[in-house]
Design an enzyme around this catalytic site. Structure first.
Site, mmCIF file in Angstrom:
data_model
loop_
_atom_site.group_PDB
_atom_site.id
_atom_site.type_symbol
_atom_site.label_atom_id
_atom_site.label_comp_id
_atom_site.label_asym_id
_atom_site.label_seq_id
_atom_site.Cartn_x
_atom_site.Cartn_y
_atom_site.Cartn_z
ATOM 1 N N HIS A 78 1.634 20.237 13.969
ATOM 2 C CA HIS A 78 1.847 19.548 13.055
ATOM 3 C C HIS A 78 0.899 19.529 12.007
ATOM 4 O O HIS A 78 0.439 18.330 11.401
ATOM 5 C CB HIS A 78 0.382 18.986 14.216
ATOM 6 C CG HIS A 78 1.662 17.252 15.045
ATOM 7 N ND1 HIS A 78 2.204 16.368 14.505
ATOM 8 C CD2 HIS A 78 2.082 17.007 16.324
ATOM 9 C CE1 HIS A 78 2.800 16.056 15.348
ATOM 10 N NE2 HIS A 78 2.762 15.976 16.213
ATOM 11 N N LYS A 101 -5.694 5.635 5.766
ATOM 12 C CA LYS A 101 -5.701 6.626 6.297
ATOM 13 C C LYS A 101 -6.904 7.651 6.416
ATOM 14 O O LYS A 101 -7.782 7.373 5.849
ATOM 15 C CB LYS A 101 -4.592 7.807 5.626
ATOM 16 C CG LYS A 101 -5.142 7.745 4.277
ATOM 17 C CD LYS A 101 -3.726 8.527 3.736
ATOM 18 C CE LYS A 101 -2.238 8.333 3.490
ATOM 19 N NZ LYS A 101 -1.436 9.181 3.525
ATOM 20 N N ARG A 102 -7.213 8.958 7.645
ATOM 21 C CA ARG A 102 -8.312 9.710 7.727
ATOM 22 C C ARG A 102 -8.911 9.644 6.310
ATOM 23 O O ARG A 102 -7.607 11.160 4.884
ATOM 24 C CB ARG A 102 -7.709 10.823 8.646
ATOM 25 C CG ARG A 102 -8.913 11.893 8.607
ATOM 26 C CD ARG A 102 -7.995 12.408 9.881
ATOM 27 N NE ARG A 102 -7.041 13.649 9.767
ATOM 28 C CZ ARG A 102 -7.156 14.523 9.657
ATOM 29 N NH1 ARG A 102 -7.971 15.012 9.214
ATOM 30 N NH2 ARG A 102 -5.676 14.409 9.489
ATOM 31 N N LYS A 116 -5.944 14.674 1.348
ATOM 32 C CA LYS A 116 -5.224 13.333 0.580
ATOM 33 C C LYS A 116 -5.480 12.730 -0.227
ATOM 34 O O LYS A 116 -5.272 11.849 -0.232
ATOM 35 C CB LYS A 116 -5.952 12.483 2.451
ATOM 36 C CG LYS A 116 -4.703 13.098 3.977
ATOM 37 C CD LYS A 116 -5.554 11.910 5.222
ATOM 38 C CE LYS A 116 -4.915 12.936 6.386
ATOM 39 N NZ LYS A 116 -3.242 12.735 6.386
ATOM 40 N N THR A 160 2.896 9.326 9.005
ATOM 41 C CA THR A 160 3.049 8.199 9.447
ATOM 42 C C THR A 160 3.677 6.916 8.805
ATOM 43 O O THR A 160 3.994 6.386 8.494
ATOM 44 C CB THR A 160 3.401 8.145 10.759
ATOM 45 O OG1 THR A 160 1.872 8.228 11.109
ATOM 46 C CG2 THR A 160 4.165 9.021 11.726
ATOM 47 N N LYS A 202 5.197 3.219 8.030
ATOM 48 C CA LYS A 202 4.681 1.638 7.844
ATOM 49 C C LYS A 202 4.769 1.123 7.214
ATOM 50 O O LYS A 202 5.388 -0.045 7.216
ATOM 51 C CB LYS A 202 3.298 2.164 9.296
ATOM 52 C CG LYS A 202 3.866 3.106 10.201
ATOM 53 C CD LYS A 202 2.422 3.111 11.053
ATOM 54 C CE LYS A 202 2.229 4.310 11.469
ATOM 55 N NZ LYS A 202 0.783 4.451 12.112
#
Length: 871
Positions: A395, A586-587, A592, A694, A698
Site C-alpha cells: 500500500h 485526509k490524513r 499529501k 480512496t 468518494k
C-alpha cells in the site's frame, strides 16, 4: 411457537383457542395464524415489539428512565438479532460445505458507525426509521449516538472495511482478522490552532455489535530462548522456550452483505494476561507488582499505533503485529483441522490469507513456525503450504513506510522467528545467486536482512519472498512497484506481481451518505446499480436534461447547507453554502501536500489585499484530517491552516470571498457529510507518492470535480471521467525523478516567482503568528531548502489550474454537467469490482449463497449430544 400476546400484521391480538368464535370453527380448512418471531421478523410491527422488549429486558429501562444511549442500544440489539440469524446460517453453510474462506489480516479496520449501515444492508432502514419516529424519537439523532470505533488511521483501514462489505455482498466466505483496540485513533480537538489528542473511549459504554468467544482464546508467546532437540523419529528440531505468555480472546463483529442473507465475520483479538493476579506478590505487599503482568499484557491491544519514536513504542508495535497474526493463524489452522479428515497439506483449500500491507508480514515466519515446530512438518512441505496460502498487498511507495525492525529487538522479542527468517533468507540468497550470478550487489539489495549497525529485518522483502502473489492498488502504483520499489523481485518473479485498483463500497459512500441522490438515481435507472455500480453510466443520457440537472443541483445545494450547519456547530464559523466548497480531507502528511493548498489560499489573500476590488470567486476552503501525534511537521501544517483561517476569516476586506475552516475530529461519519457536499476534491499529492487513494473515489462518486496530479488512482479516474472533466496540474512521476536527478533547487522558484515569494514572505514575516517569526520557520525552511515533495515546483501550475476551476464554476450549467459525468463514470471504482478481481486472480474462491430456510433456529428442540464435549 407460543403466540400468546403476540400480534399479527393486521393489528389484531390473539390469545387462546377462541371457543366463542364459531365462524372460525366452521371453516373447511384450519386457519393458520402466522406471527413473526420477535428476533427475526422484519415488519414494522415486529420491530416495534423487539425494540420495546430490548429496551426493557436488556437495558433494564422504560420510557421514564431510558437515556438516548439506552434507545440506541435497544435498537442495535434489535438489529443484531437479525444479523445473528443470518450469521449462524452463513457459518453453518461454510462448515457443512467445506467452503474456502478469505482470511483478511489487517492491523486496521475503520468500520464507521454500524447501526445505519446494518439497517441499510438488511433492507429495514425505512422500517426502523418508522419505528423510532413513531416512538417519539429523532431517528437521525439516534444514529449519531453511536460511538465510532476508530480502529484505523485512514485509507488502509477504511479500505479493509469496504472490502468486508463487498465480500459479504458478493456472498464470498470471509473472515477479517485484526485487533480490538481499547482506544482507537485518538479524538482530535483544535485548541489555539493546534491539534490536541484525546483518548478515543469508544468502548466506554459497551459495544452491541460484538460477541465474545472466551472458549476460542489462544496463547501467544514472547521472548525467551530456543533450544535444539531430536524428536522421536530422530529428526533435528528447534523448540521455543518463551519467557512471557499472553492470551488472545476473539470478539466477533457480524458484517452483513447488501440485499442478501450473507453475514461475514470480523474477528478482533483482545490481549490479556496469562495470570491476571499474582496473589503471593500481592501478599508480600507489592500491590502494583501483583497486577504488573496483567497491565503489560493488556497494553498490546490498548491503543491503535502507539508512538514508535521510542524503543518502548517500537517494541509495542511489533508485539501488536505478532499478537494478532499469531492469534489469527492459530485460529485458521484450528478451524481447518476441526473438519474431519482434513490435513495441513490441504490448508490452501480452506484459507486464502491476504496480508493487508506489511503490518501482518510476520505471518510468513509465524506460519512456518506453526507448521514446522508445532505440527512437525518438514521445511519444504511447510514452505510450500505457506507460500500457497499467503498473498501480500503493498500500500505504499514511501520507503520509510516499508517496515524494518532492528534485529536486536527481533531477537529479544521473537527469537525463534528470527532463526526462521535467517533460514528463509539463506535459501532465498541461494536462489538469487542462481538467478543472477554476475551482480554481486543484488544479494545485499534483496536480502531479508539489511546490513548495518544495527541490522534490520525488511518486512516487505519477507512478504515478497513468502507469498505467492504481490499486488499494488492502482495501475500507476503497481508499475512503480515493479519498476522501482520492488523491481528486483519483479525481475525475478514477474508472475507474482499484479494490480488490483482499490475501490469503495457504494452502500456507505452513496446510499447511506447521500440518500436523496440515491433516490434520484434509482428513479431514473431502477434497482440493481448498488451492486453493479457500472450501471450508473446509464445516467449519461440525462446529462443534458435541464430537469435532471436542476434536481441534481438541488440535492448538492441541500447537502452543502447541511454541512454548513455542521460547521457552524463545530467551528462557530458561518460559511456561505453558495460558495465553491474546495475540500481536502485526509490524513495530514507532507506528501499529501495540504501545505500547497494553504499556500494557494495565502496567494488569493495577497491578491485581495493588493487590490480589494479584484474579482475572486467566493470559496470556502475546508480541511480535515489527523496528524500522527509524533509527526511534528504535519501538526505544524495544521497550526498554519488554522492560523491562516483566523486571519483571513476576520479580515473585512476578504469577507464573502474566501473562508478557511479546519473541521476537527475527522472520521468516517464526518466524511459521510463532507463528500456529498464538496464541489472540488483536492487530490494534490506529489506524483509517484500516493499508492491509490480512496477519498478521490468518494468525492467523484458524489459529484465533486477533482483537481489533482497524475498520482495514484487519479490517473484512472481522469481516464474514465474524461480529461475535460478533471483539473490536472503538476509534474508527472518521470518529471519528478528527472528534476531530482539533475539537482532540484527549490530556492530558485522563490527567487523567480513573485507571487510565491510574497506568500512565503507573509508566513516568514509572522503575519499568521502574531509577529512570531520563529513559529512557522520550520515550514519556511523546508520549502526553501528541503522541499522533498516539490511544492515550490508545482505551485504556479496549481495556482493557474485553480484559476481554471474558478472560470468553470462560474458556468453553473457546465459545472453541473461535469459533476454528473464524474459521478456516473466512476462505477469502476466499486470495491465489488476489486473483490471480484481478487477472487478470480489471487484467492480462487467462489460465492456461497445463503438461504435462511435451511438454517432457521428450532427453538423447541436442541440436540445437545453433539456439542457437550466440544471445546
Amino acid at each position: 411457537m407460543n403466540t400468546q400476546g403476540k400480534s399479527t400484521t393486521n393489528g389484531h391480538n390473539f390469545s387462546g383457542d377462541y371457543p366463542n368464535k364459531p365462524e372460525l370453527q366452521q371453516q373447511d380448512c384450519p386457519v393458520t395464524v402466522q406471527v413473526e418471531d420477535d428476533r427475526t421478523g422484519m415488519t414494522v410491527e415486529t420491530l416495534h415489539r423487539a425494540f420495546a422488549d430490548n429496551l426493557y429486558y436488556i437495558q433494564g429501562k422504560n420510557e421514564l428512565t431510558a437515556t438516548a444511549y439506552d434507545y440506541y442500544m435497544a435498537l442495535s440489539y434489535t438489529v443484531r438479532d437479525r444479523l445473528l440469524h443470518r450469521w449462524i446460517a452463513s457459518n453453518t453453510a461454510y462448515m457443512t460445505q467445506g467452503a474456502k474462506q478469505v482470511c483478511y489480516l489487517s492491523a486496521e479496520f475503520l468500520l464507521g458507525r454500524q447501526l445505519g449501515k446494518n439497517l441499510l444492508n438488511l433492507g429495514i432502514y425505512d422500517q426502523a426509521k418508522q419505528v423510532v419516529t413513531e416512538s417519539g424519537l429523532d431517528f437521525d439523532a439516534l444514529l449519531e449516538v453511536e460511538p465510532e470505533p476508530g480502529l484505523g488511521n485512514g485509507g488502509l483501514g477504511r479500505l479493509a472495511a469496504c472490502f468486508l462489505d463487498s465480500l459479504a455482498t458478493l456472498e464470498i466466505p470471509a473472515m477479517g482478522y485484526g485487533i480490538r483496540y481499547e482506544f482507537g485513533i485518538f479524538d482530535q480537538d483544535i485548541k489555539d490552532g493546534c491539534q490536541v489528542e484525546r483518548p478515543d473511549k469508544w468502548l466506554r459504554f459497551g459495544n452491541p455489535w460484538e460477541i465474545r468467544h472466551p472458549e476460542l482464546t489462544v496463547e501467544v508467546c514472547y521472548g525467551g530462548t530456543t533450544e535444539a532437540y531430536e524428536d522421536e523419529d530422530g529428526e533435528y528440531r528447534k523448540r521455543w522456550k518463551p519467557s512471557r505468555k499472553v492470551l488472545g480472546t476473539p470478539y466477533d463483529v457480524p458484517i452483513p452483505g447488501y440485499n442478501n442473507n450473507t453475514v461475514s465475520t470480523l474477528r478482533l483479538w483482545r490481549a490479556s494476561a496469562n495470570v491476571d493476579f499474582d496473589f503471593q506478590v500481592f501478599d508480600s505487599g507489592d500491590y502494583s507488582g501483583a497486577v504488573a503482568d496483567k497491565i503489560s499484557s493488556e497494553n498490546i491491544s490498548k491503543v491503535l499505533y502507539p508512538n514508535d519514536n521510542t524503543e518502548q513504542g517500537k517494541q509495542l508495535r511489533l508485539e501488536q503485529q505478532y499478537f494478532f497474526v499469531s492469534c489469527s493463524l492459530k485460529d485458521i489452522i484450528h478451524r481447518h483441522l476441526s473438519h474431519r479428515g482434513k490435513t495441513l497439506e490441504t490448508l490452501v483449500d480452506s484459507a486464502a490469507i491476504q496480508l493487508n500491507d506489511t503490518h501482518p508480514a510476520i505471518a510468513v515466519a509465524e506460519l512456518m513456525r506453526l507448521l514446522v515446530d508445532e505440527h512437525r512438518l518438514g521445511w519444504n512441505q511447510a514452505w510450500r503450504i505457506t507460500r500457497n496460502c499467503l498473498a501480500y498487498t503493498n500500500h505504499t511507495l514511501l520507503m520509510e513506510a516499508l517496515e524494518r525492525w532492528p534485529v536486536p529487538l527481533f531477537e529479544r522479542l521473537l527469537p525463534r522467528h528470527l532463526e526462521i527468517i535467517y533460514e528463509i533468507n539463506s535459501r532465498f540468497i541461494d536462489e538469487v545467486q542462481r538467478f543472477d550470478p554476475e551482480d554481486e550487489g543484488r544479494v545485499g539489495r534483496m536480502s531479508l536482512i539489511e546490513e548495518g549497525t544495527p541490522k534490520y529485518v525488511r518486512m516487505a522483502h519477507l512478504a515478497c519472498v513468502g507469498c505467492h502473489t504481490v499486488n499494488g492498488v492502482a495501475a500507476l502504483h503497481t508499475e512503480l512497484l515493479k519498476s522501482q520499489v520492488l523491481h528486483e523481485f519483479n525481475e525475478m518473479w514477474p508472475e507474482k506481481f499484479q494490480n488490483k485498483t482499490n475501490g469503495i463500497t457504494p452502500r456507505r459512500w452513496l446510499l447511506l451518505s447521500n440518500p436523496e441522490l440515491t433516490n434520484l438515481v434509482t428513479e431514473k435507472i431502477g434497482d440493481g446499480w448498488a451492486t453493479d455500480l457500472e450501471r450508473m453510466r446509464q445516467l449519461e443520457g440525462y446529462v443534458d436534461d435541464p430537469e435532471f440537472r436542476s434536481r441534481w443541483q438541488a440535492i448538492k445545494d441541500a447537502n452543502k447547507r447541511q454541512l454548513a450547519e455542521r460547521i457552524l456547530k463545530t467551528n462557530d464559523e458561518d460559511i456561505d453554502p453558495t460558495s465553491l466548497y474546495d475540500v481536502q480531507v485526509k490524513r495530514i502528511h507532507e506528501y499529501k501536500r495540504q501545505l500547497l493548498n494553504i499556500l494557494h489560499v495565502i496567494g488569493l489573500y495577497n491578491r485581495i489585499k493588493a487590490n480589494p476590488q479584484t474579482n475572486i470567486l467566493p470559496r470556502t476552503f475546508i480541511f480535515a484530517g489527523k496528524a500522527a501525534p509524533g509527526y511534528y511537521m504535519a501538526k505544524l501544517v495544521i497550526r498554519l491552516i488554522n492560523a491562516v483561517g483566523k486571519v483571513v476569516n476576520r479580515d473585512r476586506q476578504v469577507a464573502g470571498r474566501i473562508k478557511v475552516v479546519f473541521v476537527p475530529g475527522y472520521s468516517v461519519s464526518l466524511g459521510q457529510q463532507i463528500y456529498p457536499a464538496a464541489d472540488l476534491s483536492e487530490q494534490i499529492s506529489t506524483a509517484g507518492k500516493e499508492a491509490s487513494g480512496t477519498g478521490n473515489m468518494k468525492f467523484a462518486l458524489n459529484g465533486a470535480l477533482t483537481i489533482g496530479t497524475l498520482d495514484g488512482a487519479n490517473v484512472e479516474i481522469r481516464d474514465l471521467v474524461g480529461p475535460e472533466n478533471f483539473f490536472l496540474f503538476g509534474l508527472t512521476t518521470p518529471e519528478v525523478g528527472q528534476l531530482k536527478y539533475h539537482g532540484y533547487n527549490s530556492y530558485r522558484y522563490y527567487e523567480d516567482n513573485t507571487e510565491l515569494r510574497q506568500v512565503i514572505d507573509r508566513i516568514a514575516g509572522g503575519e499568521f503568528s502574531e509577529g512570531d517569526t520563529e513559529l512557522f520557520k520550520p515550514i519556511v525552511d523546508s520549502l526553501l531548502y528541503h522541499d522533498e515533495y516539490m511544492l515550490m515546483a508545482d505551485y504556479q501550475a496549481y495556482s493557474d489550474t485553480q484559476q481554471k476551476v474558478s472560470q468553470a464554476y462560474r458556468d453553473r450549467d457546465g459545472w453541473i454537467r461535469m459533476a454528473i459525468l464524474n459521478s456516473v463514470r466512476v462505477g469502476h471504482f466499486s470495491s465489488d469490482r476489486t473483490i471480484r478481481e481478487y477472487c478470480r486472480d489471487i484467492w480462487s474462491v467462489k460465492p456461497v449463497p445463503i438461504t435462511l430456510d435451511s438454517y432457521s433456529p428450532d427453538k423447541t428442540r436442541l440436540n445437545a449430544k453433539k456439542v457437550m464435549g466440544r471445546s
